[in-house]
Motif scaffolding. Structure first.
Motif, PDB file in Angstrom:
ATOM      1  N   MET A 141      -1.231  13.484   0.345  1.00 44.44           N
ATOM      2  CA  MET A 141      -1.509  13.264   1.759  1.00 44.44           C
ATOM      3  C   MET A 141      -2.600  12.205   1.965  1.00 44.44           C
ATOM      4  N   ALA A 142      -3.515  12.112   0.994  1.00 41.29           N
ATOM      5  CA  ALA A 142      -4.631  11.172   1.118  1.00 41.29           C
ATOM      6  C   ALA A 142      -4.303   9.777   0.598  1.00 41.29           C
ATOM      7  N   PHE A 143      -3.148   9.605  -0.018  1.00 37.04           N
ATOM      8  CA  PHE A 143      -2.785   8.325  -0.635  1.00 37.04           C
ATOM      9  C   PHE A 143      -2.957   7.144   0.320  1.00 37.04           C
ATOM     10  N   PRO A 144      -2.454   7.208   1.572  1.00 34.29           N
ATOM     11  CA  PRO A 144      -2.557   6.035   2.455  1.00 34.29           C
ATOM     12  C   PRO A 144      -3.983   5.624   2.766  1.00 34.29           C
ATOM     13  N   THR A 145      -4.902   6.569   2.805  1.00 30.45           N
ATOM     14  CA  THR A 145      -6.291   6.230   3.161  1.00 30.45           C
ATOM     15  C   THR A 145      -7.166   5.968   1.940  1.00 30.45           C
ATOM     16  N   LYS A 146      -6.911   6.665   0.834  1.00 30.21           N
ATOM     17  CA  LYS A 146      -7.732   6.486  -0.364  1.00 30.21           C
ATOM     18  C   LYS A 146      -7.358   5.233  -1.144  1.00 30.21           C
ATOM     19  N   ASP A 147      -6.098   4.840  -1.077  1.00 31.34           N
ATOM     20  CA  ASP A 147      -5.651   3.642  -1.794  1.00 31.34           C
ATOM     21  C   ASP A 147      -4.653   2.895  -0.917  1.00 31.34           C
ATOM     22  N   PRO A 148      -5.118   2.314   0.176  1.00 35.51           N
ATOM     23  CA  PRO A 148      -4.193   1.662   1.111  1.00 35.51           C
ATOM     24  C   PRO A 148      -3.377   0.529   0.501  1.00 35.51           C
ATOM     25  N   GLU A 149      -3.991  -0.239  -0.421  1.00 35.52           N
ATOM     26  CA  GLU A 149      -3.241  -1.332  -1.045  1.00 35.52           C
ATOM     27  C   GLU A 149      -2.137  -0.788  -1.940  1.00 35.52           C
ATOM     28  N   GLY A 150      -2.470   0.238  -2.740  1.00 33.18           N
ATOM     29  CA  GLY A 150      -1.457   0.847  -3.598  1.00 33.18           C
ATOM     30  C   GLY A 150      -0.357   1.482  -2.784  1.00 33.18           C
ATOM     31  N   PHE A 151      -0.729   2.140  -1.688  1.00 28.26           N
ATOM     32  CA  PHE A 151       0.272   2.790  -0.840  1.00 28.26           C
ATOM     33  C   PHE A 151       1.191   1.755  -0.194  1.00 28.26           C
ATOM     34  N   ALA A 152       0.610   0.649   0.258  1.00 23.57           N
ATOM     35  CA  ALA A 152       1.417  -0.403   0.881  1.00 23.57           C
ATOM     36  C   ALA A 152       2.389  -1.015  -0.116  1.00 23.57           C
ATOM     37  N   ALA A 153       1.923  -1.207  -1.364  1.00 20.67           N
ATOM     38  CA  ALA A 153       2.816  -1.750  -2.397  1.00 20.67           C
ATOM     39  C   ALA A 153       3.935  -0.765  -2.721  1.00 20.67           C
TER      40      ALA A 153
END
Length: 307
Positions: free
Chosen positions: A258-270
């Protein structure tokens, strides 16, 4: 007597304090590595590369190596979960329905992805070459057609259901030749190359979907294909987990996901190609309509085989 009790209580507290950290590590001792299964419509190289930021993020957050394995199809991922070789998986809604049929409550959905606008769904579409004469489903009757995979929601289950319930027929009767291409990209490439006159694939909106992704990657020319049918909305792909895993592991994974988009926004976007705004909690009930569709299709296949 009182003094003895106080010392015993203190001893117990000290023992608990020493044991609790050990218990918190128990799931890591049992699972020193976690494996996530995927089955993607992309080619294997692109699928693995796109999932690397996801695995890297989870490895950091969970404190154990997380690796991604790609099944040759949805059924392969489900079998890997059933055998315990895969603990977590992202598969389409129809594949979740199959997994639930095979494994029951041994699996459960954890979360569902949202698109860039916060929507929880996507669509099945039927596409033709842009320069073809076909404008509707009626126009492609008697032509060659390709599904993606027998366990694909948008690439098989939903269009099959529509043919049965709305047109009162099935693919084998409606089309001159029906094939399973092996994946969404393969279907569209076969369409563009002239192997098929029409194919089923997935679509999200005007800027996101299998066709647009293939255009961006240079696999097909922009505007090479055209959509002639769009399904009702389908719930997005669930992330599912084995419910027999230690509860601490399940809870920590869900928190990290659940925290992926905020903790690692660049990784989540990729990982999501910039097409998702995050996750929301999922439950089994979200997929009851898809389960009903897959059961209807299975009954249709049994009835047609008997005839």
């Amino acid at each position: 007597m009182f003094t003895f009790v106080r010392r015993s209580a203190a001893a117990v507290l000290i023992s608990v304090a020493l044991i609790v950290p050990a218990l918190a590590q128990d799931w890591r001792e049992q699972y020193p590595e976690l494996t996530i299964g995927i089955s993607s419509g992309e080619n294997e190289t692109d699928a693995i590369a796109r999932n690397e930021p996801y695995a890297d993020y989870l490895s950091r957050e969970l404190g154990v190596p997380v690796k991604i394995v790609r099944g040759t199809d949805y059924a392969a991922v489900i079998e890997a979960m059933r055998s315990g070789h895969v603990q977590i998986a992202s598969v389409g809604p129809a594949a979740y329905a199959l997994a639930r049929k095979i494994m029951g409550e041994a699996i459960a959905p954890v979360a569902i992805t949202l698109d860039g606008d916060g929507n929880r769904g996507y669509y099945s579409v039927i596409a033709v070459r842009a320069d073809s004469r076909y404008q509707s489903l009626e126009d492609i009757k008697g032509q060659s057609f390709a599904f993606a995979d027998p366990n694909s929601t948008s690439g098989y289950a939903v269009p099959s259901y529509y043919l049965s319930t709305e047109l009162g027929t099935n693919a084998d009767e409606y089309f001159s030749d029906v094939a399973f291409s092996g994946g969404h990209e393969q279907s569209v490439i076969g369409l563009v190359n002239g192997t098929f006159e029409a194919v089923a694939t997935h679509w999200r909106n005007e800027t996101a979907g299998n066709i647009q992704t293939m255009e961006k990657k240079g696999l097909i020319e922009k505007g090479a294909v055209r959509i002639i049918w769009t399904s009702p909305v389908i719930p997005n792909t669930p992330v599912m987990i084995l419910t027999g895993l230690p509860q601490e592991l399940q809870d920590e994974f869900k928190t990290a996901l659940m925290a992926f988009p905020t903790k690692d926004p660049e990784g989540f976007a990729a990982y999501t190609r910039g097409e998702s705004s995050g996750y929301v909690e999922a439950k089994h009930e979200d997929y009851l309509d898809v389960i009903a569709i897959t059961e209807h299709n299975a009954e249709d296949r049994r009835r047609n085989a008997a005839n």
